[in-house]
Design a protein around this motif. Structure first.
Motif, short mmCIF file in Angstrom:
data_model
loop_
_atom_site.label_atom_id
_atom_site.label_comp_id
_atom_site.label_asym_id
_atom_site.label_seq_id
_atom_site.Cartn_x
_atom_site.Cartn_y
_atom_site.Cartn_z
N LYS A 40 0.84 -1.21 0.00
CA LYS A 40 0.00 0.00 0.00
C LYS A 40 0.87 1.26 0.00
O LYS A 40 2.00 1.24 0.49
N ASP A 41 0.28 2.34 -0.48
CA ASP A 41 0.96 3.63 -0.34
C ASP A 41 0.85 4.06 1.11
O ASP A 41 -0.16 3.81 1.77
N VAL A 42 1.92 4.71 1.58
CA VAL A 42 1.92 5.16 2.98
C VAL A 42 2.23 6.65 3.02
O VAL A 42 3.14 7.12 2.32
N LEU A 43 1.47 7.35 3.82
CA LEU A 43 1.74 8.76 4.07
C LEU A 43 2.17 8.86 5.53
O LEU A 43 1.34 8.75 6.43
N GLY A 44 3.47 9.00 5.76
CA GLY A 44 3.99 9.05 7.12
C GLY A 44 4.21 10.49 7.53
O GLY A 44 4.94 11.23 6.86
N ILE A 45 3.56 10.88 8.62
CA ILE A 45 3.76 12.26 9.08
C ILE A 45 4.61 12.17 10.34
O ILE A 45 4.12 11.89 11.43
N ALA A 46 5.87 12.34 10.14
CA ALA A 46 6.83 12.15 11.22
C ALA A 46 8.10 12.88 10.84
O ALA A 46 8.37 13.08 9.66
N GLN A 47 8.84 13.25 11.83
CA GLN A 47 10.07 13.96 11.53
C GLN A 47 11.28 13.09 11.84
O GLN A 47 11.14 12.00 12.40
N THR A 48 12.44 13.62 11.48
CA THR A 48 13.69 12.92 11.78
C THR A 48 13.77 12.68 13.28
O THR A 48 13.35 13.52 14.06
N GLY A 49 14.30 11.54 13.65
CA GLY A 49 14.42 11.24 15.07
C GLY A 49 13.35 10.28 15.55
O GLY A 49 13.40 9.80 16.68
N THR A 50 12.39 9.99 14.70
CA THR A 50 11.31 9.09 15.10
C THR A 50 11.57 7.66 14.64
O THR A 50 10.77 6.77 14.89
N GLY A 51 12.66 7.45 13.92
CA GLY A 51 12.94 6.12 13.36
C GLY A 51 12.26 5.95 12.01
O GLY A 51 12.08 4.84 11.52
N LYS A 52 11.97 7.06 11.34
CA LYS A 52 11.21 6.95 10.09
C LYS A 52 12.05 6.34 8.96
O LYS A 52 11.50 5.71 8.07
N THR A 53 13.37 6.52 9.01
CA THR A 53 14.18 5.94 7.93
C THR A 53 13.99 4.43 7.87
O THR A 53 13.77 3.85 6.81
N ALA A 54 14.06 3.81 9.05
CA ALA A 54 13.86 2.35 9.07
C ALA A 54 12.43 2.00 8.71
O ALA A 54 12.17 0.91 8.19
N GLU A 437 19.06 29.93 6.64
CA GLU A 437 18.83 28.51 6.44
C GLU A 437 18.19 28.00 7.71
O GLU A 437 18.74 28.19 8.78
N ASP A 438 17.08 27.41 7.64
CA ASP A 438 16.51 26.92 8.87
C ASP A 438 15.76 25.62 8.63
O ASP A 438 14.68 25.62 8.12
N GLU A 439 16.41 24.55 9.01
CA GLU A 439 15.82 23.24 8.81
C GLU A 439 15.65 22.57 10.15
O GLU A 439 16.44 22.75 11.04
N ASN A 440 14.63 21.75 10.23
CA ASN A 440 14.58 20.86 11.37
C ASN A 440 15.65 19.83 11.14
O ASN A 440 15.74 19.27 10.10
N SER A 441 16.44 19.56 12.11
CA SER A 441 17.55 18.71 11.75
C SER A 441 18.03 17.83 12.88
O SER A 441 19.20 17.66 13.09
N VAL A 442 17.12 17.29 13.59
CA VAL A 442 17.57 16.43 14.66
C VAL A 442 17.56 14.99 14.19
O VAL A 442 16.77 14.61 13.35
N ALA A 443 18.49 14.22 14.65
CA ALA A 443 18.49 12.79 14.30
C ALA A 443 18.61 12.00 15.58
O ALA A 443 19.67 11.57 15.98
N ASP A 444 17.54 11.88 16.24
CA ASP A 444 17.59 11.25 17.54
C ASP A 444 17.35 9.76 17.45
O ASP A 444 16.75 9.26 16.53
N THR A 445 17.77 9.09 18.49
CA THR A 445 17.41 7.69 18.60
C THR A 445 16.05 7.63 19.25
O THR A 445 15.87 8.06 20.37
N PRO A 446 15.08 7.17 18.52
CA PRO A 446 13.74 7.22 19.08
C PRO A 446 13.50 6.15 20.12
O PRO A 446 14.19 5.14 20.15
N THR A 447 12.53 6.43 20.94
CA THR A 447 12.15 5.46 21.94
C THR A 447 11.01 4.62 21.40
O THR A 447 10.04 5.15 20.90
#
Ligand code: AMP
Length: 527
Positions: A40-54, A437-447
């Motif tokens: 299915k197509d997925v629309l993920g509304i999440a930012q960096t740091g939530t584990g979205k890459t995986a 330049e203003d980006e959200n740019s956190v790369a946290d390890t999510p819980t």
């Protein structure tokens, strides 16, 4: 609580996840992986740091493990707004595919076409690219996108800020209409909504709730600085910055120093270096090899101070940063949360110190409103006269490697280096915001969390697939990027950003240290 083993992932992917030390899926992973695996197509509304890459790489790998790459016809495509982010996604792929034989190519600007061409010619399973470079390859006839089965758009809101949306639309049109799309954005600005309505087909919407808190383990402070004279302000800020660093002593093992403007990133880094501090700049205008070298140096501890813009530091994942210095109060309050989230990670203590000049007091009020606390005021380590800091003090500073500070840093040199540059004054005809330049740019390890809630998006019209556009003049780069404001991946269109901020609800700030993540809920939305 969902377990990775419940998600139908390839066993070799599961093994890699275990070796990466992940115990449970994060909310976005638990919510996005099952529908993605169902095609299915997925629309993920999440930012960096939530584990979205995986959340998109793991199902992609599982699906790709079933087939084989064909020459010049990649089977999947990941689009990222910046080179650093693309490189980080590529690293994630390497981690999760370590027990599988999948191939990838990273197509980013600032790197020669030759090597990238060779990989594409051989055939790759995954292409990870910034939009401009992907289109370059396509237009050179080196790439056929008709076999793309899965396409990911990562950080779509950043793409919008940077003026990449026309490119993204074009890439959508270059790929088969039957492809599966996994689309991620921290916010849903109207323009993003339009794109998803046009190119996604009945997407499953997975949303990580908004959060705007800063970790309790990050000690925060702000120094209110009124310059002795307006034309001395920049110099005095740099003097104060050095004094603040010095005051932290050995506790400051390394730090990211954020500036709002690229030109200040350069000036601050140069000034620090001149005074014997081990510092280097990173921003979107530097060439790629330089950016990579600087980031690697900072990651492996060879470089102590990284002076950064929000964009360039985006996605940077360094587990132990002892300090964050905000040379400027960020002009978008939520960036404060992202910036300071670079320290105090993985349960460590961190410290975030900011300098605020009178002109930034409104921004400071916005930050305090967002984080719902007053940031403690710090005393000026230089007393009342920051400009009078004797430069000889700086000669005592040693680099992290224990090298003595630059012998060349004489008081005269320093004074020279601190002179405001004429060109700079002249070039600032535009409002400051045009250069920010203003980006959200956190790369946290999510819980990891408990129960994911996902919703099917309302039925839209079938995917609209317009015929492929050809550049009108046959010259690849001129017309098509008119709206993007330049070719550098790090460039952006701040007007767009401001527009968006008025229109959307941003999802902000997740710290890896923040057990509050556990309490995050998913919003169940159907429009
Ligand atoms: P991302 O939001 O994709 O940038 O991920 C941020 C960080 O979280 C990266 O360093 C990942 O390695 C890490 N991460 C991703 N998924 C998990 C998980 N399930 N458990 C722990 N850490 C994770």
């Amino acid at each position: 609580m969902t377990k990775f083993s419940d998600l139908n992932l390839n066993p070799k992917v599961l093994r890699a996840i275990e070796e990466a030390g992940y115990e449970t899926p994060t909310p976005i992973q638990a919510g996005a992986i099952p529908p993605a695996l169902e095609g299915k197509d997925v629309l993920g509304i999440a930012q960096t740091g939530t584990g979205k890459t995986a959340s998109f790489t793991l199902p992609m790998i599982t699906m790709l493990a079933r087939g084989r790459a064909r020459a010049r016809m990649p089977r999947s495509l990941v689009l990222c707004p910046t080179r650093e982010l693309a490189a980080q996604v590529a690293e994630n792929f390497d981690t999760y595919t370590k027990h599988l034989k999948l191939t990838k190519a990273l197509l980013i600007g600032g790197v020669s076409f030759g090597e990238q061409d060779k990989l594409i010619d051989k055939g790759v399973d995954v292409l990870i690219a910034t939009p401009g470079r992907l289109i370059d390859h396509f237009e050179r006839g080196k790439l056929i996108l008709s076999d793309v089965k899965i396409m990911v758009v990562d950080e779509a809101d950043r793409m919008l800020d940077m003026g990449f949306i026309p490119d993204i639309e074009r890439i959508f049109q270059m790929t088969p209409f039957t492809r599966q799309t996994l689309f991620f954005s921290a916010t849903m600005a109207p323009e993003i909504e339009r794109i998803t309505n046009t190119f996604l087909s009945n997407p499953i919407r997975v949303e990580v709730a908004r959060q705007a808190t800063t970790g309790e383990n990050i000690e925060q402070g702000v120094l209110m600085l009124a310059a002795s004279r307006k034309d001395r302000e920049a110099t005095e800020k740099r003097n104060v910055l050095r004094a603040l660093i010095d005051a932290e002593g050995d506790k400051c093992t390394n730090a990211i120093i954020f500036c709002n403007r690229k030109m200040d990133v350069d000036t601050v880094a140069k000034s620090l270096k001149k005074h014997g501090y081990d510092a280097a700049p990173i921003h979107g205008d530097l060439d790629q090899s330089q950016r990579t070298k600087t980031l690697d140096g900072f990651r492996n501890g060879d470089l102590r101070f990284l002076v950064a813009s929000d964009v360039a530091a985006r996605g940077l994942d360094v587990p132990s940063v002892s300090h964050v210095f905000n040379f400027d109060v960020p002009s978008h309050a939520e960036d404060y949360v992202h910036r300071i989230g670079r320290t105090g990670r993985a349960g460590r203590d961190g410290k975030a110190i900011m300098i605020c000049v009178p002109r930034d007091e409104k921004n400071l009020a916005d930050v305090e409103h967002l984080v719902q606390r007053e940031i403690p005021r710090l005393e000026n380590p230089l007393g009342d006269k920051p400009a009078a800091k004797p430069v000889k003090d700086t000669a005592k500073v040693t680099t992290k490697a224990g090298k003595p500070a630059s012998k060349d840093a004489t008081p005269d040199d320093a004074a020279k280096s601190e002179k405001p540059k004429r060109t700079r004054t002249r070039s600032r005809k535009k409002p400051d915001s045009a250069k920010v330049e203003d980006e959200n740019s956190v790369a946290d390890t999510p819980t990891p969390e408990a129960t994911p809630k996902v919703t099917a998006e309302p039925q839209h019209e079938p995917k609209a697939e317009a015929p492929e556009e050809k550049p009108q003049d046959g010259k690849p780069h001129q017309n098509r990027r008119g709206g993007r404001g330049g070719r550098t991946d790090g460039n952006r269109n701040d007007n767009n950003r401001q527009q968006n901020n008025r229109n959307d609800n941003r999802v902000v700030g997740l710290g890896d240290h923040t057990p509050e993540f556990i309490e995050l809920s998913f919003e169940q939305r159907s429009k």
